[in-house]
Design a protein around this motif. Structure first.
Motif, PDB file in Angstrom:
ATOM      1  N   HIS A 219       5.230 104.930  12.704  1.00 41.97           N
ATOM      2  CA  HIS A 219       6.297 104.685  11.725  1.00 41.97           C
ATOM      3  C   HIS A 219       7.289 103.695  12.320  1.00 41.97           C
ATOM      4  CE1 HIS A 219       4.906 107.944   9.170  1.00 41.97           C
ATOM      5  NE2 HIS A 219       4.733 108.651  10.281  1.00 41.97           N
ATOM      6  N   PHE A 220       7.454 102.568  11.660  1.00 36.40           N
ATOM      7  CA  PHE A 220       8.354 101.532  12.146  1.00 36.40           C
ATOM      8  C   PHE A 220       9.640 101.604  11.352  1.00 36.40           C
ATOM      9  CE2 PHE A 220      10.007  97.188  12.233  1.00 36.40           C
ATOM     10  CZ  PHE A 220       9.996  96.954  13.585  1.00 36.40           C
ATOM     11  N   ARG A 221      10.726 101.867  12.034  1.00 35.75           N
ATOM     12  CA  ARG A 221      12.001 102.106  11.359  1.00 35.75           C
ATOM     13  C   ARG A 221      13.013 101.080  11.798  1.00 35.75           C
ATOM     14  NH1 ARG A 221      16.577 104.294  13.171  1.00 35.75           N
ATOM     15  NH2 ARG A 221      18.012 105.295  11.708  1.00 35.75           N
ATOM     16  N   THR A 222      13.706 100.486  10.855  1.00 35.08           N
ATOM     17  CA  THR A 222      14.813  99.598  11.193  1.00 35.08           C
ATOM     18  C   THR A 222      16.039 100.028  10.420  1.00 35.08           C
ATOM     19  OG1 THR A 222      14.321  98.009   9.442  1.00 35.08           O
ATOM     20  CG2 THR A 222      13.295  97.625  11.583  1.00 35.08           C
ATOM     21  N   THR A 223      17.180  99.876  11.040  1.00 35.48           N
ATOM     22  CA  THR A 223      18.451 100.152  10.386  1.00 35.48           C
ATOM     23  C   THR A 223      19.358  98.982  10.674  1.00 35.48           C
ATOM     24  OG1 THR A 223      18.165 102.506  10.776  1.00 35.48           O
ATOM     25  CG2 THR A 223      20.367 101.759  10.192  1.00 35.48           C
ATOM     26  N   CYS A 224      19.764  98.288   9.671  1.00 35.60           N
ATOM     27  CA  CYS A 224      20.582  97.099   9.858  1.00 35.60           C
ATOM     28  C   CYS A 224      21.959  97.360   9.268  1.00 35.60           C
ATOM     29  CB  CYS A 224      19.932  95.881   9.213  1.00 35.60           C
ATOM     30  SG  CYS A 224      18.350  95.449   9.936  1.00 35.60           S
TER      31      CYS A 224
ATOM     32  N   ARG B  12      13.450 105.177  20.745  1.00 31.14           N
ATOM     33  CA  ARG B  12      13.634 103.889  20.070  1.00 31.14           C
ATOM     34  C   ARG B  12      14.123 102.814  21.040  1.00 31.14           C
ATOM     35  NH1 ARG B  12      17.449 106.661  15.529  1.00 31.14           N
ATOM     36  NH2 ARG B  12      15.883 108.034  14.589  1.00 31.14           N
ATOM     37  N   LEU B  13      14.152 101.596  20.546  1.00 30.56           N
ATOM     38  CA  LEU B  13      14.772 100.465  21.203  1.00 30.56           C
ATOM     39  C   LEU B  13      15.959 100.039  20.353  1.00 30.56           C
ATOM     40  CD1 LEU B  13      14.717  98.010  23.272  1.00 30.56           C
ATOM     41  CD2 LEU B  13      13.362  96.828  21.539  1.00 30.56           C
TER      42      LEU B  13
ATOM     43  N   ASN C 238      27.350  91.258  14.798  1.00 30.19           N
ATOM     44  CA  ASN C 238      27.651  92.654  15.128  1.00 30.19           C
ATOM     45  C   ASN C 238      26.782  93.629  14.331  1.00 30.19           C
ATOM     46  OD1 ASN C 238      29.533  92.326  17.142  1.00 30.19           O
ATOM     47  ND2 ASN C 238      31.270  92.234  15.732  1.00 30.19           N
ATOM     48  N   ARG C 239      25.480  93.320  14.259  1.00 34.02           N
ATOM     49  CA  ARG C 239      24.563  94.169  13.516  1.00 34.02           C
ATOM     50  C   ARG C 239      23.681  94.942  14.502  1.00 34.02           C
ATOM     51  NH1 ARG C 239      23.318  93.998   8.235  1.00 34.02           N
ATOM     52  NH2 ARG C 239      24.433  92.022   8.070  1.00 34.02           N
ATOM     53  N   ILE C 240      23.655  96.245  14.352  1.00 29.12           N
ATOM     54  CA  ILE C 240      22.854  97.105  15.220  1.00 29.12           C
ATOM     55  C   ILE C 240      21.578  97.504  14.498  1.00 29.12           C
ATOM     56  CG2 ILE C 240      22.743  99.327  16.402  1.00 29.12           C
ATOM     57  CD1 ILE C 240      25.745  99.159  16.852  1.00 29.12           C
ATOM     58  N   THR C 241      20.449  97.349  15.204  1.00 28.03           N
ATOM     59  CA  THR C 241      19.147  97.688  14.660  1.00 28.03           C
ATOM     60  C   THR C 241      18.413  98.550  15.671  1.00 28.03           C
ATOM     61  OG1 THR C 241      19.090  95.473  13.682  1.00 28.03           O
ATOM     62  CG2 THR C 241      17.074  96.748  13.575  1.00 28.03           C
ATOM     63  N   GLU C 242      17.665  99.544  15.191  1.00 22.72           N
ATOM     64  CA  GLU C 242      16.828 100.339  16.087  1.00 22.72           C
ATOM     65  C   GLU C 242      15.369 100.253  15.665  1.00 22.72           C
ATOM     66  OE1 GLU C 242      18.485 104.358  16.806  1.00 22.72           O
ATOM     67  OE2 GLU C 242      18.815 103.476  18.788  1.00 22.72           O
ATOM     68  N   TYR C 243      14.473 100.248  16.673  1.00 23.30           N
ATOM     69  CA  TYR C 243      13.050 100.104  16.441  1.00 23.30           C
ATOM     70  C   TYR C 243      12.307 101.271  17.074  1.00 23.30           C
ATOM     71  CZ  TYR C 243      14.627  95.370  15.447  1.00 23.30           C
ATOM     72  OH  TYR C 243      15.298  94.284  14.944  1.00 23.30           O
ATOM     73  N   ASP C 244      11.368 101.807  16.336  1.00 21.25           N
ATOM     74  CA  ASP C 244      10.567 102.920  16.824  1.00 21.25           C
ATOM     75  C   ASP C 244       9.663 102.449  17.963  1.00 21.25           C
ATOM     76  OD1 ASP C 244       9.178 105.329  17.063  1.00 21.25           O
ATOM     77  OD2 ASP C 244       7.744 104.758  15.507  1.00 21.25           O
ATOM     78  N   THR C 245       9.627 103.212  19.066  1.00 22.60           N
ATOM     79  CA  THR C 245       8.786 102.870  20.217  1.00 22.60           C
ATOM     80  C   THR C 245       7.715 103.928  20.469  1.00 22.60           C
ATOM     81  OG1 THR C 245      10.465 103.840  21.682  1.00 22.60           O
ATOM     82  CG2 THR C 245      10.516 101.451  21.358  1.00 22.60           C
TER      83      THR C 245
END
Length: 333
Positions: free
Chosen positions: A4-9, A72-73, A81-88
């Protein structure tokens, strides 16, 4: 297995409803001012848990932080100033960039190297590892990723183009941070259990020299002044510097108690920053004869990694708990 690849912008700015610790300098410089000034922390959206290694990408103007506590990464785009997280797909610790191959790598306790597209950060694949990894570094000359076996006695060599482990390098004890120097084409590996730095020649993938870090014990953090040819390292309340041309200790300095994990060197200000796990950042100045302590700046307890922006001289830290996680900037004075 389906990943599952998750991003939050989304950037969350802390408001009046969420309190933060106002940081004050523990010690100050001779002029009476703190060498770093804390900025309001930024919450990582919908995330919690502890972080590990950080990396500042000057080319992309991004801050990366491995986030094993969340699996995550974490990435901050400094421009907006945008924070994103990626499933690892599990815990990652070490992170590295392959600019020529347009790849980003992360590896750790998930026993694999996770590969991302550097520009889009889309997940491209995984390379299985023989065990748990810790720090990693990429050699662009031989296109090999060097992966430290967490608390083991070897490094793994990974062919990133063929996506496979190609061998291992025996070392003197449990490894910590590994540094690559393009000028000398050498790898420098901290050995925390032996109080040593081991020098590796990537042409042969063998250890060619071993240098003592005494009186610095349990060396974890490592950084390089490539122009001067000085290798910095830090451990239990102390930092030191070795001349990589001779392997000799130039100087060492004490800055208090507490363990140091990651350190970073600002080439413009000639400052070395040490992240201590017991709630402060040690700020040291490079001099003609070695290092001197400028001051200790209060940080969040448990914040043990950092990265520095060489253009703005901003120092970035990260920290988290069971319910929240944060990135925070410190401006250099």
């Amino acid at each position: 297995m389906h990943h599952h690849f998750r991003t939050t912008c989304k950037l969350i700015v802390l408001g009046a409803g969420l309190s933060w610790l106002v940081l004050k300098p523990v010690h100050t410089t001779a002029k009476g001012t703190s060498p770093l000034v804390a900025q309001p922390p930024m919450e990582v959206p919908n995330s919690s848990g502890g972080f590990d290694y950080m990396l500042f990408d000057a080319r992309g103007n991004r801050v990366y932080a491995s986030h094993p506590g969340a699996g995550r990464l974490t990435m901050l785009s400094v421009k907006d100033n945008r924070i994103t997280e990626y499933d690892t797909d599990g815990r990652v610790n070490g992170i590295a960039i392959d600019y020529s191959g347009n790849r980003f790598y992360a590896a750790g306790g998930n026993q694999k190297v996770v590969i991302f597209d550097y520009k889009t950060m889309n997940k491209l694949g995984e390379i299985p590892l023989p065990g748990n990894a810790d720090d990693i570094v990429f050699d662009p000359d031989n296109r090999t990723l060097y992966v430290t076996h967490d608390d083991g006695t070897e490094l793994w060599t990974v062919d990133v183009d063929h996506q496979k482990v190609t061998g291992n390098i025996a070392i003197a004890g449990a490894p910590e941070y590994i540094e690559y120097d393009a000028a000398t084409h050498r790898l420098y590996q901290n050995i925390k259990t032996a109080n040593e730095v081991q020098v590796i020649d990537p042409a042969t993938n063998t250890v060619v020299a071993t240098w003592s870090t005494e009186p610095v014990e349990s060396p974890h953090g490592q950084a390089l002044d490539a122009k001067r040819g000085w290798l910095f390292f830090a451990g239990e309340g102390k930092a030191g510097v070795i001349d990589i041309k001779t392997g000799k200790l130039i100087s060492s300095v004490s800055f208090g108690s507490g363990y140091v994990d990651q350190i970073a060197f600002d080439t413009g200000l000639k400052r070395l920053y040490c992240a201590c796990g017991n709630g402060y950042l040690a700020v040291l100045q490079e001099t003609s004869t070695g290092l001197k302590l400028l001051g200790n700046v209060e940080d969040h307890r448990g914040s043990h990694t950092l990265a520095v922006d060489p253009h703005t001289h901003t120092v970035w830290v990260c920290y988290g708990d069971r319910t929240h996680s944060y990135l925070q900037a410190f401006h250099a004075e």
